[in-house]
Enzyme design. Structure first.
Site, short mmCIF file in Angstrom:
data_model
loop_
_atom_site.label_atom_id
_atom_site.label_comp_id
_atom_site.label_asym_id
_atom_site.label_seq_id
_atom_site.Cartn_x
_atom_site.Cartn_y
_atom_site.Cartn_z
N ASP A 1 -17.29 -4.73 29.94
CA ASP A 1 -17.44 -6.23 29.93
C ASP A 1 -16.27 -6.72 29.25
OD1 ASP A 1 -19.70 -6.23 31.36
OD2 ASP A 1 -20.91 -6.54 29.63
N ILE B 1 -16.53 1.89 35.32
CA ILE B 1 -18.03 1.88 35.49
C ILE B 1 -18.58 0.84 36.68
CG2 ILE B 1 -20.07 0.72 34.46
CD1 ILE B 1 -18.80 2.88 32.49
N CYS C 1 -23.26 -11.03 39.15
CA CYS C 1 -22.06 -11.22 39.56
C CYS C 1 -21.60 -10.10 40.41
CB CYS C 1 -21.13 -10.95 38.08
SG CYS C 1 -21.01 -12.42 36.96
N ARG D 1 -23.85 -2.51 42.64
CA ARG D 1 -24.92 -2.48 41.90
C ARG D 1 -26.44 -2.21 42.40
NH1 ARG D 1 -23.78 -7.52 37.58
NH2 ARG D 1 -24.60 -5.95 36.10
N PRO D 2 -26.64 -0.86 42.87
CA PRO D 2 -27.67 -0.67 43.30
C PRO D 2 -28.65 -0.44 42.22
CG PRO D 2 -26.56 1.28 43.24
CD PRO D 2 -25.38 0.06 42.79
N ILE D 3 -30.24 -0.52 42.56
CA ILE D 3 -31.26 -0.01 41.65
C ILE D 3 -31.96 1.26 41.83
CG2 ILE D 3 -31.69 -2.37 40.98
CD1 ILE D 3 -33.97 -2.45 42.71
N ASP D 4 -31.20 2.22 42.44
CA ASP D 4 -31.77 3.69 42.74
C ASP D 4 -32.32 4.31 41.40
OD1 ASP D 4 -29.03 3.68 42.33
OD2 ASP D 4 -29.25 5.74 42.90
N LEU D 5 -31.72 4.18 40.43
CA LEU D 5 -31.87 4.78 39.06
C LEU D 5 -32.87 4.36 38.45
CD1 LEU D 5 -28.43 5.28 37.67
CD2 LEU D 5 -29.79 7.11 39.05
N LYS E 1 -26.54 -11.79 24.45
CA LYS E 1 -27.20 -12.14 26.03
C LYS E 1 -27.98 -10.78 26.51
CE LYS E 1 -24.55 -11.91 29.93
NZ LYS E 1 -25.15 -10.85 30.80
N ASN E 2 -26.94 -9.71 26.51
CA ASN E 2 -27.61 -8.25 27.05
C ASN E 2 -28.73 -7.96 26.15
OD1 ASN E 2 -25.73 -8.89 29.07
ND2 ASN E 2 -24.44 -7.13 28.57
N ARG F 1 -22.92 -18.78 32.41
CA ARG F 1 -24.17 -17.75 32.63
C ARG F 1 -24.40 -16.93 31.20
NH1 ARG F 1 -23.96 -13.99 38.24
NH2 ARG F 1 -25.20 -15.57 39.13
C1 UD1 Z 1 -25.63 -3.80 32.01
C2 UD1 Z 1 -25.13 -5.06 31.27
C3 UD1 Z 1 -23.46 -5.20 31.83
C4 UD1 Z 1 -22.84 -4.33 31.49
C5 UD1 Z 1 -23.42 -3.04 32.06
C6 UD1 Z 1 -22.42 -1.61 31.67
C7 UD1 Z 1 -27.03 -6.31 30.77
C8 UD1 Z 1 -27.98 -7.49 31.43
N1 UD1 Z 1 -25.84 -6.40 31.76
O1 UD1 Z 1 -25.69 -3.99 33.28
O2 UD1 Z 1 -23.17 -6.69 31.35
O3 UD1 Z 1 -21.64 -4.55 32.41
O4 UD1 Z 1 -24.56 -2.75 31.59
O5 UD1 Z 1 -22.49 -1.74 30.50
O6 UD1 Z 1 -27.28 -5.68 29.96
N2 UD1 Z 1 -26.06 1.91 38.89
C9 UD1 Z 1 -26.44 2.78 39.98
N3 UD1 Z 1 -27.81 2.76 40.20
C10 UD1 Z 1 -28.54 2.20 39.40
C11 UD1 Z 1 -28.10 1.45 38.44
C12 UD1 Z 1 -26.86 1.36 37.97
O7 UD1 Z 1 -25.61 3.31 40.61
O8 UD1 Z 1 -29.73 2.20 39.57
C13 UD1 Z 1 -24.52 1.96 38.51
C14 UD1 Z 1 -24.13 0.68 38.60
O9 UD1 Z 1 -23.68 0.40 40.17
C15 UD1 Z 1 -22.67 0.61 37.71
C16 UD1 Z 1 -23.08 1.73 36.75
O10 UD1 Z 1 -24.14 2.46 37.32
O11 UD1 Z 1 -21.58 1.63 38.56
C17 UD1 Z 1 -23.43 1.17 35.28
O12 UD1 Z 1 -24.61 0.14 35.46
P1 UD1 Z 1 -25.65 -0.19 34.55
O13 UD1 Z 1 -25.47 0.45 33.20
O14 UD1 Z 1 -27.11 -0.03 35.04
O15 UD1 Z 1 -25.46 -1.72 34.06
P2 UD1 Z 1 -26.61 -2.87 34.51
O16 UD1 Z 1 -27.76 -2.37 33.43
O17 UD1 Z 1 -26.59 -3.59 35.47
#
Ligand code: UD1
Length: 432
Positions: A319, A341, A131, A136-140, A37-38, A411
């Protein structure tokens, strides 16, 4: 931006239902893992980068890939699915805005931003759903876009990204985010010059994305290490690609067998991707044999408690945290789990407690006292992996357990009930 918000006529892909699970059956036999999936989700999104046709194989037929296909169609791609083969024709993409309703259905929709910016230098989207396991922000993601010269404006909940030219740059991620690494790769593929991502995520799904993009004509090296180098190319070409096996589904299936004291041969996996999970299963007392693309597991009569800390790859995957907590509920001794995480990934433990599990959660730590047996109950899935954890608990409980809200499980797992039934489980699905 094109069109107005909320006017899209979108077909819903939602199933409400329950699994009724009769526990106490020892699982034994041979099954195969599905495609990841991922890995599938970013690769499906990345197909937009090519002004042409992409054929993908081994894409699991699950809710999240269906939503991604819906979004691709909504943007103008023609997508055909024949069993595990998906053909995407992205020549006619004319829209750069991802509809809010679809964006909110799935966290991975954010990866489409990188693909749209990479190809059209233009994308509009809102914050993604997914979920509820933390903020789960997208700042990065946005910081990486800005590093590459993308102008970002925010307006009534929407994020608009535009630029004239994308120029390769150095990007340092504060945290090795999987999604931010993938998004940065997608924007950089067609940029002018070279992009270097440092402190990149090293997950196997990042390597799969690199392999797919390179097959399409990109020039990327370093995926699977902390530094990824992307030399911009002018154009990509049509290609076909087979997605890697799902290491989290594989881990879930192995744990399901282990919790019932059974034995399994699990085919179509990459054992190396499973190392952190297999090591913990061995610590629990399982005997494990690895072959080139298979794992054979024999569970002991009684599993032993283990301590686990979730970490970015090659550490123990977050996961798999819920799946192991479920397994450890009936292990001998006390286990301590630390979730590093996501900050809110223990919601499902309240449901396990309804089945008699002895779990104490304090912040990022869960302490599990192994109990002899779990009891049947009516429980609710609260998220994808937490939902799978309830299935494992039900397999091991006395009597019939009803797991509701299975749309969370659907999902991300392809035919989980059928795969477990093939090993001797008794699971029926009730769809409403
Ligand atoms: C992906 C996986 C998810 C897995 C996760 C961690 C997919 C579709 N999903 O999710 O199953 O649990 O990796 O291995 O591949 N963060 C920030 N800012 C950001 C982005 C992330 O603070 O802009 C934080 C998140 O809140 C979290 C951590 O970084 O605490 C890890 O997130 P990230 O590695 O980005 O996970 P996803 O890509 O969402």
């Amino acid at each position: 931006m094109q069109g107005k918000h909320n006017i899209y006529n979108i077909r819903r892909v939602r199933i409400c239902g329950s699994y009724i699970i009769t526990g106490g059956k020892k699982l034994e036999g041979e099954i195969s893992a599905s495609g990841s999936k991922n890995a599938s989700l970013p690769i499906l999104a990345a197909s937009i980068l090519n002004n042409g046709i992409t054929k993908l194989y081994n894409v699991p037929n699950i809710h999240d890939t269906k939503v991604m296909i819906e979004i691709l169609r909504n943007l103008g791609c023609k997508v055909k699915r024949v069993r595990d083969k998906i053909v995407i024709d992205s020549r006619e993409v004319k829209k750069y805005e991802i509809p809010e309703e679809l964006m909110r259905k799935m966290r991975s929709s954010v990866i489409l931003a990188g693909a749209l910016i990479g190809r059209f230098k233009n994308a509009t989207f809102c914050c993604p759903g997914g979920c509820d396991i933390g903020a789960r922000p997208i700042d990065l993601h946005l910081k990486a876009f800005e590093n590459l010269g993308i102008n970002i404006t925010k307006n009534t909940g929407y994020i608009h990204c535009t630029c004239d030219t994308i120029v390769g740059e150095k990007i340092h991620l504060d945290f090795p985010s999987v999604g931010a690494t993938q998004n940065a790769m997608l924007v950089a593929v067609l940029a002018k010059g070279t992009t270097i991502i440092s402190n990149a995520a090293m997950e196997p799904e990042i390597v799969d994305l690199q392999n797919f993009l390179n097959k399409m004509g990109a020039k990327i090296t370093g995926a699977g290490t902390k530094e990824i180098t992307i030399k911009g190319v002018e154009k990509l070409n049509n290609t076909g690609y087979k997605v890697m096996p799902d290491r989290i589904e594989a881990g879930t299936l192995l744990c399901a067998v282990a919790t019932t004291g059974g034995k399994v041969r699990l085919n179509k996996v990459v054992p190396e991707h499973l190392t952190p999970v297999l090591e913990k299963l061995k610590e629990c007392g399982c005997e494990i044999e690895e072959e080139k693309d298979a794992v054979i597991l024999q569970a002991p009569k009684k599993l032993k408690a283990v301590d686990i800390k979730t970490m970015p790859y090659p550490g123990f995957p977050t996961d798999m945290q819920a799946i192991f907590v479920s397994l450890l509920c009936t292990a001998k001794g006390t286990s301590i789990i630390t979730e590093n995480i996501f900050e809110n990934r223990y919601k499902y433990t309240n449901e396990l407690k309804r089945m008699g599990a002895k779990i104490m959660v304090e912040g990022r730590t869960a302490i599990i006292k192994g109990t002899r047996k779990l009891n049947k109950a009516v429980v609710e899935a609260t998220d994808l992996r937490g939902g799978a954890a309830l299935i494992l608990a039900a397999l091991n409980a006395s009597g019939k357990t009803e797991v509701n809200n299975i749309e969370y499980i659907l999902r991300g797992y392809e035919n989980l009930d059928q795969k477990l039934n093939a090993l001797g489980a008794k699971i029926t699905k009730e769809v409403r």
